[in-house]
Design a protein around this motif. Sequence first.
Motif, PDB file in Angstrom:
ATOM      1  N   GLN A 237      79.899 101.650 -49.139  1.00 39.75           N
ATOM      2  CA  GLN A 237      79.782 102.665 -50.189  1.00 39.75           C
ATOM      3  C   GLN A 237      81.042 102.710 -51.045  1.00 39.75           C
ATOM      4  O   GLN A 237      80.987 102.776 -52.272  1.00 39.75           O
ATOM      5  CB  GLN A 237      79.555 104.038 -49.561  1.00 39.75           C
ATOM      6  CG  GLN A 237      78.095 104.312 -49.266  1.00 39.75           C
ATOM      7  CD  GLN A 237      77.909 105.652 -48.616  1.00 39.75           C
ATOM      8  OE1 GLN A 237      78.771 106.510 -48.714  1.00 39.75           O
ATOM      9  NE2 GLN A 237      76.792 105.820 -47.942  1.00 39.75           N
ATOM     10  N   LYS A 238      82.168 102.638 -50.353  1.00 35.85           N
ATOM     11  CA  LYS A 238      83.440 102.691 -51.059  1.00 35.85           C
ATOM     12  C   LYS A 238      83.567 101.482 -51.989  1.00 35.85           C
ATOM     13  O   LYS A 238      83.986 101.591 -53.142  1.00 35.85           O
ATOM     14  CB  LYS A 238      84.582 102.697 -50.028  1.00 35.85           C
ATOM     15  CG  LYS A 238      85.950 102.936 -50.628  1.00 35.85           C
ATOM     16  CD  LYS A 238      86.908 103.393 -49.542  1.00 35.85           C
ATOM     17  CE  LYS A 238      88.284 103.657 -50.113  1.00 35.85           C
ATOM     18  NZ  LYS A 238      89.059 102.436 -50.340  1.00 35.85           N
TER      19      LYS A 238
ATOM     20  N   GLN B 289      87.319 108.886 -55.255  1.00 36.27           N
ATOM     21  CA  GLN B 289      86.897 109.426 -53.965  1.00 36.27           C
ATOM     22  C   GLN B 289      87.109 110.932 -53.907  1.00 36.27           C
ATOM     23  O   GLN B 289      86.247 111.679 -53.442  1.00 36.27           O
ATOM     24  CB  GLN B 289      87.693 108.737 -52.869  1.00 36.27           C
ATOM     25  CG  GLN B 289      87.017 108.826 -51.519  1.00 36.27           C
ATOM     26  CD  GLN B 289      87.620 107.854 -50.542  1.00 36.27           C
ATOM     27  OE1 GLN B 289      88.477 107.046 -50.909  1.00 36.27           O
ATOM     28  NE2 GLN B 289      87.190 107.924 -49.318  1.00 36.27           N
TER      29      GLN B 289
ATOM     30  N   LEU C  45      78.187 102.621 -38.912  1.00 39.90           N
ATOM     31  CA  LEU C  45      78.579 103.759 -39.759  1.00 39.90           C
ATOM     32  C   LEU C  45      79.825 103.407 -40.561  1.00 39.90           C
ATOM     33  O   LEU C  45      79.913 103.680 -41.764  1.00 39.90           O
ATOM     34  CB  LEU C  45      78.842 104.972 -38.871  1.00 39.90           C
ATOM     35  CG  LEU C  45      78.880 106.308 -39.572  1.00 39.90           C
ATOM     36  CD1 LEU C  45      77.496 106.660 -40.086  1.00 39.90           C
ATOM     37  CD2 LEU C  45      79.374 107.383 -38.621  1.00 39.90           C
ATOM     38  N   LYS C  46      80.757 102.766 -39.874  1.00 38.62           N
ATOM     39  CA  LYS C  46      82.005 102.396 -40.525  1.00 38.62           C
ATOM     40  C   LYS C  46      81.731 101.420 -41.664  1.00 38.62           C
ATOM     41  O   LYS C  46      82.243 101.553 -42.778  1.00 38.62           O
ATOM     42  CB  LYS C  46      82.931 101.737 -39.489  1.00 38.62           C
ATOM     43  CG  LYS C  46      84.293 102.402 -39.416  1.00 38.62           C
ATOM     44  CD  LYS C  46      85.111 101.758 -38.332  1.00 38.62           C
ATOM     45  CE  LYS C  46      85.749 102.814 -37.464  1.00 38.62           C
ATOM     46  NZ  LYS C  46      86.367 102.232 -36.277  1.00 38.62           N
ATOM     47  N   ASN C  47      80.902 100.413 -41.365  1.00 33.59           N
ATOM     48  CA  ASN C  47      80.579  99.406 -42.379  1.00 33.59           C
ATOM     49  C   ASN C  47      79.868 100.038 -43.562  1.00 33.59           C
ATOM     50  O   ASN C  47      80.098  99.675 -44.710  1.00 33.59           O
ATOM     51  CB  ASN C  47      79.690  98.320 -41.769  1.00 33.59           C
ATOM     52  CG  ASN C  47      80.472  97.438 -40.822  1.00 33.59           C
ATOM     53  OD1 ASN C  47      81.705  97.375 -40.914  1.00 33.59           O
ATOM     54  ND2 ASN C  47      79.785  96.783 -39.906  1.00 33.59           N
ATOM     55  N   ASP C  48      79.005 100.997 -43.226  1.00 28.07           N
ATOM     56  CA  ASP C  48      78.260 101.680 -44.266  1.00 28.07           C
ATOM     57  C   ASP C  48      79.208 102.393 -45.227  1.00 28.07           C
ATOM     58  O   ASP C  48      79.091 102.273 -46.446  1.00 28.07           O
ATOM     59  CB  ASP C  48      77.339 102.706 -43.604  1.00 28.07           C
ATOM     60  CG  ASP C  48      76.117 102.965 -44.438  1.00 28.07           C
ATOM     61  OD1 ASP C  48      75.745 102.065 -45.223  1.00 28.07           O
ATOM     62  OD2 ASP C  48      75.536 104.056 -44.322  1.00 28.07           O
ATOM     63  N   LEU C  49      80.161 103.107 -44.619  1.00 30.77           N
ATOM     64  CA  LEU C  49      81.141 103.833 -45.431  1.00 30.77           C
ATOM     65  C   LEU C  49      81.942 102.865 -46.291  1.00 30.77           C
ATOM     66  O   LEU C  49      82.167 103.103 -47.478  1.00 30.77           O
ATOM     67  CB  LEU C  49      82.082 104.628 -44.529  1.00 30.77           C
ATOM     68  CG  LEU C  49      81.508 105.931 -43.982  1.00 30.77           C
ATOM     69  CD1 LEU C  49      82.472 106.535 -42.982  1.00 30.77           C
ATOM     70  CD2 LEU C  49      81.265 106.894 -45.112  1.00 30.77           C
ATOM     71  N   ALA C  50      82.339 101.757 -45.649  1.00 29.00           N
ATOM     72  CA  ALA C  50      83.149 100.778 -46.370  1.00 29.00           C
ATOM     73  C   ALA C  50      82.359 100.202 -47.542  1.00 29.00           C
ATOM     74  O   ALA C  50      82.888 100.030 -48.645  1.00 29.00           O
ATOM     75  CB  ALA C  50      83.574  99.663 -45.419  1.00 29.00           C
TER      76      ALA C  50
ATOM     77  N   ARG D 178      81.477 101.842 -54.999  1.00 30.27           N
ATOM     78  CA  ARG D 178      82.049 102.809 -55.918  1.00 30.27           C
ATOM     79  C   ARG D 178      83.204 102.193 -56.694  1.00 30.27           C
ATOM     80  O   ARG D 178      83.405 102.459 -57.874  1.00 30.27           O
ATOM     81  CB  ARG D 178      82.519 104.020 -55.124  1.00 30.27           C
ATOM     82  CG  ARG D 178      82.735 105.250 -55.979  1.00 30.27           C
ATOM     83  CD  ARG D 178      82.938 106.454 -55.099  1.00 30.27           C
ATOM     84  NE  ARG D 178      83.927 106.200 -54.069  1.00 30.27           N
ATOM     85  CZ  ARG D 178      83.778 106.511 -52.792  1.00 30.27           C
ATOM     86  NH1 ARG D 178      82.681 107.100 -52.382  1.00 30.27           N
ATOM     87  NH2 ARG D 178      84.712 106.247 -51.915  1.00 30.27           N
TER      88      ARG D 178
END
Lengths: 313, 404
Positions: free
Chosen positions: A163-164, A203, A156-161, A167
């Motif tokens: 995505q960021k 963000q 989940l953390k990697n996914d968020l990272a 972006r």
Amino acid sequence: MPALATMTTRTLKRKRVTREEPEQPSRSPTPSSSEAESDSDDGKLQDIFRKAFEAKFKPLDVEPKKQKIETVVEDVEEEDEESDWSGISSDGDEPNVEVVEYTSRTQLANERASKAELRAFMSSKPPTSSTPSLTQKKHKSKSSSDDDDPTESSHLKNDLALQKLLRDSHLLSSAAASAAASAAANTSLTATGAARHKSTDLQLLALGAKTSIHAQKSMPMAHRKGIIAKAREREEKRRKEAREAGIVLEREVKVKKKEGGKERERGVGGPSVGRFKGGMLRLSKRDVADITGHRGDRSAGRGGRGNGKSRRR
Amino acid sequence: MTEPEAQPLLRFTGHRHLRTRLLLATLTGRAIRISQIRSTSHTHPGLTPTEVSFLRLLDAVTNGSSIEFSMTGTTLVYRPGLITGSSEGLGAIGGVIRHELHKECASRGVSWWIVPLCILSPFSKGNMNVVFHGEGCVTGATPAGDISADTVRTAILPLYRNFGIERNIELRILKRSCAPGPGKSAGGEVQLVFNHQVRLPKTLHLMNPGRVKRIRGVAYAVGVSGSNNARVIEAARGVLNKFVPDTYIFSDVSSAPLVPSNDKNNPGGKKKGAVGFGISLVAESSTHCLYSADMSSPPTGGTPPEDIGKQAAYQLLEVISQGGCVEKSAVETMVCLMAMGSEDVGRLAMGRDVVGSEDVIQLGRDLSEFGGSGWGLRDAGEGRDDLIVSVVGRGVGNVGRKVA
């Protein structure tokens, strides 16, 4: 029935006592262990005996003090049992206990539903059954996240990272390009400096912020008007060119003019100056300034188009 | 509408279950002919004002319906049209249909109109937004046995969630009113917003009634002291708290509604509508089954609030004791939606007394008359007292949404 029960307990008790009797002397040969402790000669004798015994058989682990306590406790228990049974037999003679249900008025009154629950139930929508279990839900989600294996959370953390990063990628690339042009190439994936501010802004916008933090709040009105006019002109030009080239663009979003709340009400019979409310004519500072008039004629100020200084709302 | 002409008219006789038949006709699109409506009555033959009002409502929310009466009003031919909801240009003003209930309609509560309208709404082409108002609009419970608008909101509307219909549903009670006595008028106002239309409701399998876990309720006082509410609530909680500690009853105090006084000397004058108080109770089980009870002060008055509260609580206990997953007043909603669902067998546990009641039996007969398949009944088993009713859907669903 009680009589029979007592009989059985008696016999049981007897049995227990008989079983314990041979053990007691084996642990402490003298009938009273307290005497054995006090008398040193007896203690020596005991030691000798014990050594002899232990040489022949297994070593003994005996604490005479504990033994004493145990016996005392047992005695108490027996006494309790005795009293218990007599109590029950006497209970049969007494009349049945009457059970009274008592729910006091105050107890009913002070239980109040929470405001959220009131809103959920008394609103015009049909009440949902999940509303009161809000706290439970929270708790559940927390526990589930705790229960999840660490790989899941890291995913989940990697996914968020990721995505960021996606972006911010265009920010990073431009920053890197400029950096490469000027000095050493900045190849790190974390935004720094102005790029970091821009990424934060993006963000925030993605999370639902109304305006960008970089949007300038206060500037001269002519300035702002110019910016807006230029933007409109650019957009019109783009659309026009697209139309001429036969390109279908996205639909135009028409900005509605809504300043209903701010606009001054001009009802028939209303005051020409100030606000009439609660039987009182209220004049704002600006109204007073307009009337006392060191800014010139009021009506001219309102009507004048080019006069940027007389700002009336 | 030329389409329904292909099928022959369905013929019914008698005034009983007239509302249900009209509802089923509208849902299924079958034309019906009802004859001998109170033909034996010398004083009031034909349709009652409430039934006429219901026909008007059906006419307002559909497009292309035709309604024909005989001279005496004892025979009725109804050819339903498409359910369009409150579309602009068809009787709706500003997207809202305002349906006035006249003074003669005050014998029934507003739920008598709202519940069938709710059943129609998911199958409407457009949104449904209807305001009921007028001198015959009673939001409280009535002596005729109609449930209050609060109960509709808290016990009937949540049932639609089982069918996947849950968004944008609201029942706003704008003005409360109680059942009026003779010569008085009610003057309530209720708005139904039902903006979730579906193609087909989901198939329902509701077999486990669960255990009652909480009780909620609304006590309302209209034009009378709010202390009546407190007394009603205390009496009801005195009975219910023993069984379910999670019992909350909210209180709603409002002033008496104003209705125009039809006075020649004072044409714009208003007078107070009916006053009274009442309570609506809803019990929810662990599997989200709902049981409700309603009680209100009689129009004649003279009943202490404690009695009302106690009776409501006992009524709730009785409804719960009947068992099953639905109570009697919700059967129509559940079964109609199941029957209008996809061609699949839906199952529903009902108490024996609920299934055995006259209305439910007649509903089953009427449904099969309108082309539905018969119900399958079997015991719930495992020492349970309930019956499992299996209903096969028609698979037609929302005709207006077929393309979308």
